[in-house]
Design an enzyme around this catalytic site. Structure first.
Site, short mmCIF file in Angstrom:
data_model
loop_
_atom_site.label_atom_id
_atom_site.label_comp_id
_atom_site.label_asym_id
_atom_site.label_seq_id
_atom_site.Cartn_x
_atom_site.Cartn_y
_atom_site.Cartn_z
N TRP A 8 44.91 -48.75 25.59
CA TRP A 8 44.22 -48.66 26.88
C TRP A 8 44.97 -47.78 27.87
CZ3 TRP A 8 47.71 -50.15 30.42
CH2 TRP A 8 48.72 -51.02 29.99
N ASN A 9 46.25 -47.47 27.63
CA ASN A 9 47.00 -46.84 28.73
C ASN A 9 46.69 -45.36 28.92
OD1 ASN A 9 48.43 -46.16 26.43
ND2 ASN A 9 50.43 -46.42 27.36
N LYS A 55 38.05 -46.99 17.31
CA LYS A 55 38.09 -48.37 17.82
C LYS A 55 38.95 -48.30 19.08
CE LYS A 55 39.99 -52.08 18.34
NZ LYS A 55 40.19 -52.47 19.75
N PRO A 56 38.28 -48.23 20.27
CA PRO A 56 39.07 -48.15 21.50
C PRO A 56 39.64 -49.52 21.86
CG PRO A 56 36.73 -48.21 22.03
CD PRO A 56 36.83 -48.26 20.53
N ALA A 57 40.64 -49.54 22.73
CA ALA A 57 41.20 -50.81 23.18
C ALA A 57 40.13 -51.59 23.94
CB ALA A 57 42.39 -50.55 24.09
N SER A 108 51.17 -50.79 20.08
CA SER A 108 52.47 -51.44 20.08
C SER A 108 53.11 -51.43 18.68
CB SER A 108 52.31 -52.89 20.55
OG SER A 108 51.45 -53.57 19.67
N GLU A 163 51.79 -44.05 16.27
CA GLU A 163 52.44 -43.68 17.55
C GLU A 163 52.67 -45.00 18.28
OE1 GLU A 163 53.37 -40.77 18.65
OE2 GLU A 163 52.44 -39.46 17.19
N CYS A 223 54.28 -45.10 27.11
CA CYS A 223 55.23 -45.27 26.02
C CYS A 223 56.48 -44.43 26.22
CB CYS A 223 54.56 -44.87 24.70
SG CYS A 223 53.79 -43.26 24.81
N GLU A 274 60.20 -52.87 26.26
CA GLU A 274 59.34 -52.14 27.19
C GLU A 274 58.91 -53.10 28.29
OE1 GLU A 274 56.20 -51.01 24.20
OE2 GLU A 274 56.34 -49.09 25.20
P1 NAP Z 1 48.20 -52.81 21.18
O1 NAP Z 1 48.05 -54.18 21.69
O2 NAP Z 1 49.02 -52.59 19.98
O3 NAP Z 1 46.72 -52.26 20.95
C1 NAP Z 1 46.46 -50.94 20.54
C2 NAP Z 1 45.14 -50.92 19.80
O4 NAP Z 1 45.25 -51.71 18.63
C3 NAP Z 1 43.99 -51.50 20.60
O5 NAP Z 1 42.81 -50.81 20.27
C4 NAP Z 1 43.94 -52.92 20.10
O6 NAP Z 1 42.68 -53.53 20.24
C5 NAP Z 1 44.26 -52.73 18.64
N1 NAP Z 1 44.80 -53.93 18.00
C6 NAP Z 1 45.43 -54.98 18.56
N2 NAP Z 1 45.78 -55.89 17.61
C7 NAP Z 1 45.34 -55.39 16.43
C8 NAP Z 1 45.39 -55.86 15.09
N3 NAP Z 1 45.98 -57.01 14.77
N4 NAP Z 1 44.84 -55.10 14.14
C9 NAP Z 1 44.26 -53.92 14.44
N5 NAP Z 1 44.17 -53.43 15.69
C10 NAP Z 1 44.72 -54.15 16.67
O7 NAP Z 1 48.78 -51.84 22.30
P2 NAP Z 1 48.26 -51.64 23.79
O8 NAP Z 1 48.71 -52.80 24.59
O9 NAP Z 1 46.83 -51.26 23.82
O10 NAP Z 1 49.06 -50.32 24.20
C11 NAP Z 1 50.35 -50.35 24.69
C12 NAP Z 1 51.34 -50.01 23.60
O11 NAP Z 1 51.01 -48.73 23.06
C13 NAP Z 1 52.75 -49.87 24.12
O12 NAP Z 1 53.65 -50.43 23.21
C14 NAP Z 1 52.93 -48.36 24.21
O13 NAP Z 1 54.28 -47.95 24.18
C15 NAP Z 1 52.16 -47.89 23.02
N6 NAP Z 1 51.75 -46.49 23.16
C16 NAP Z 1 52.35 -45.55 22.35
C17 NAP Z 1 52.02 -44.22 22.49
C18 NAP Z 1 52.65 -43.17 21.64
O14 NAP Z 1 52.18 -42.03 21.66
N7 NAP Z 1 53.70 -43.48 20.88
C19 NAP Z 1 51.06 -43.83 23.45
C20 NAP Z 1 50.47 -44.81 24.24
C21 NAP Z 1 50.82 -46.15 24.08
P3 NAP Z 1 42.41 -54.60 21.44
O15 NAP Z 1 42.59 -53.84 22.69
O16 NAP Z 1 41.03 -55.00 21.17
O17 NAP Z 1 43.43 -55.70 21.27
#
Ligand code: NAP
Length: 486
Positions: free
Chosen positions: A160-161, A184-186, A238, A259, A293, A390
């Site tokens: 979502w960020n 599949k968006p957040a 994450s 990522e 991130c 983080e």
């Molecule tokens: P997240 O909770 O891991 O969610 C990311 C995506 O994965 C969302 O679409 C989420 O759907 C989905 N998801 C969650 N649990 C899942 C599961 N068990 N199986 C499959 N998909 C699943 O992360 P976030 O809170 O949205 O984003 C923040 C994190 O992203 C931070 O750790 C940040 O550092 C990292 N990030 C990294 C980068 C990079 O380029 N390295 C860039 C941006 C962000 P739902 O929303 O429906 O739960």
């Protein structure tokens, strides 16, 4: 806010998913609600897509694949550039949608639209440069060739960020390579993706090339990993979820790029331009209310300049305007939700309890929405939570160091390896430190290194694979070797 009245790309009263070029509801007939982080109010309801919708989207992408992959790179580039133009034409509207669904300050959100569009521009051109190779044979009656081919149907799971940029960073190269996709968006930011889908439709991109399914996360993800049609998954999110997806990908040996999270050190040496370093730390730390991130999570300042730096930095942080993300003058919006706010609060409380000093801010903002004051902490030590995880919020922890090798060691003392920042005017020192720190992206006197044409990605637990640059499109290609006997 009036900006919401100007939204025409999506109908907030009747949100639908985008599958096979059609706008559809979920077969379960259920919905999930979206809250505006600036006010806590319900924005709208979104159909809760599930396994059935994911399956339909995957099948649509599979049907679209032969024709899309057979287009020339020039024809696909025309579509991508049309889509880019539409994004830029609708930048303010896209920014408003992003801002009210996930809380990004509006002006910054306009910047994200342009950053997101830059991946379409760059990959429209890069798709034309997917050169093969001829290799000298070891027999005179053989000719050896290498060609690159699209992997097939890909799935993109996005956070979502950066709701638009993380999507186009995947779709730009995937589409240019000839792949079709399911996104599949957040759950916190499906509207940005669905508004983008409207532009896909307006650009005349054939049905099934891009499909967007929001909803029941596990169901959609399980279908993505279990359906053999999907040949590649690109995930941004994450580290915790990334690990689970690695396990899930094993059954079908599905290609995966990750990522993941970061914990960026921001190192300021005694000869640094402190004004520049303070501006850089401000931009890196408080952009997106500290929810990136790559944001400066551990600010190491040489002991001889830490007092001076702290004062310059604090005076800048004091000036940041916090408020409703749709207000154009606001620089720091809310954090994404109550859970995010609790984590920020916990990190600050833990730090203060262990001896950190609050130089500015230090508490949530009372009232509606999920706001935390831009905060500066000094006397931060390695045993504090804020130096281990983080924070994902607007809190800048400052700590002093005395020696180059000590700070390299501290910078590397994390499971993450995404971005690191180094501020010094000494060229030799900058090269020594840039080479010694174990991170995938280094900003040398530069707090904003991310651009479409450069490879972005992490080491260690920050993931694998790269997005952006010529590396980014390789993730969507198979290499085929052809040996021709004459
Ligand atoms: P997240 O909770 O891991 O969610 C990311 C995506 O994965 C969302 O679409 C989420 O759907 C989905 N998801 C969650 N649990 C899942 C599961 N068990 N199986 C499959 N998909 C699943 O992360 P976030 O809170 O949205 O984003 C923040 C994190 O992203 C931070 O750790 C940040 O550092 C990292 N990030 C990294 C980068 C990079 O380029 N390295 C860039 C941006 C962000 P739902 O929303 O429906 O739960």
């Amino acid at each position: 806010m009036n900006k919401l009245k100007e939204i025409s790309l999506i109908d907030l009263e009747d949100i639908k998913l985008f599958i096979n070029g059609k706008w559809v509801t979920a077969s379960s007939n259920s919905h999930f609600t979206l809250n505006n982080p600036s006010t806590g109010e319900v924005v709208t309801e979104v159909p809760r897509g599930g396994r059935e919708e994911a399956k339909q989207a995957i099948e649509a992408a599979n049907e679209a694949f032969p024709a899309w992959s057979k287009l020339t790179a020039y024809e696909r580039a025309d579509y991508l550039l049309k889509l880019r133009d539409l994004m830029l034409e609708h930048d303010k509207e896209l920014a408003s949608i992003m801002s009210f669904e996930m809380g990004k300050a509006y002006t910054e959100a306009v910047g994200e639209v342009s950053y997101a569009a830059s991946f379409l521009t760059w990959y429209a051109e890069e798709g034309k440069r997917l050169y093969g190779e001829t290799i000298p044979g070891s027999a005179s009656n053989k000719r050896l060739f290498v060609v690159k081919q699209p992997v097939g149907v890909v799935a993109a799971i996005t956070p979502w960020n950066f709701p638009l940029a993380m999507m186009t960073r995947k779709l730009g190269p995937a589409m240019a390579a000839g792949c079709t996709s399911v996104v599949k968006p957040a759950s916190q930011s499906p509207l940005s993706a669905l508004a983008f889908a409207k532009l896909v439709e307006m650009a005349g991109i054939p049905a099934g090339v891009v499909n967007i399914v929001a909803g029941a996360t596990r169901e959609i993800s399980d279908e993505i990993f279990e359906n053999p049609i999907v040949k590649k998954v690109s995930f941004t999110g994450s580290t915790e979820v990334g690990r689970k997806l690695v396990e899930q990908s094993a059954a079908q040996l599905k290609k995966l790029s990750l990522e993941l999270g970061g914990h960026a050190p921001f190192i300021i040496f005694e000869d640094a331009d402190l004004e520049l370093a303070a501006e850089g730390a401000l931009a890196s730390k408080f952009r997106n209310a500290g929810q990136t991130c790559v944001c400066a999570n551990r600010i190491y300042v040489h002991e001889t300049v830490i007092d001076e730096f702290s004062e310059i930095f604090r005076s800048k942080v004091k000036e940041l305007k916090v408020g409703n993300s749709l207000d154009e003058s606001v620089q720091v919006g809310p954090v994404v939700n109550e859970e995010g706010l609790n984590k920020v609060e916990q990190h600050v409380e833990d730090a203060v309890q262990k001896g950190a000093k609050v130089l500015h801010g230090g508490s949530r903002v009372e009232g509606d929405g999920f706001f935390y004051q831009p905060t500066v902490l000094s006397n931060v030590t390695d045993d504090m939570l804020i130096m281990e995880e983080e924070t994902f919020g607007p809190v800048a922890p400052l700590t002093a160091f005395s020696d180059v090798d000590e700070v390299i060691c501290k910078a590397n003392d994390t499971e993450y390896g995404l971005a690191a920042y180094i501020y010094t005017q000494d060229i030799s020192l900058s090269v020594k430190v840039a080479e010694a720190v174990d991170f995938g992206v280094i900003g040398l006197n530069d707090a904003m290194p991310g651009v479409a044409q450069a490879p972005f990605g992490g080491n260690k637990h920050s993931g694998y694979g790269r997005e952006g640059g010529k590396e980014g499109i390789k993730e969507y290609l198979n290499v085929k070797y052809i040996s021709l006997g004459l």
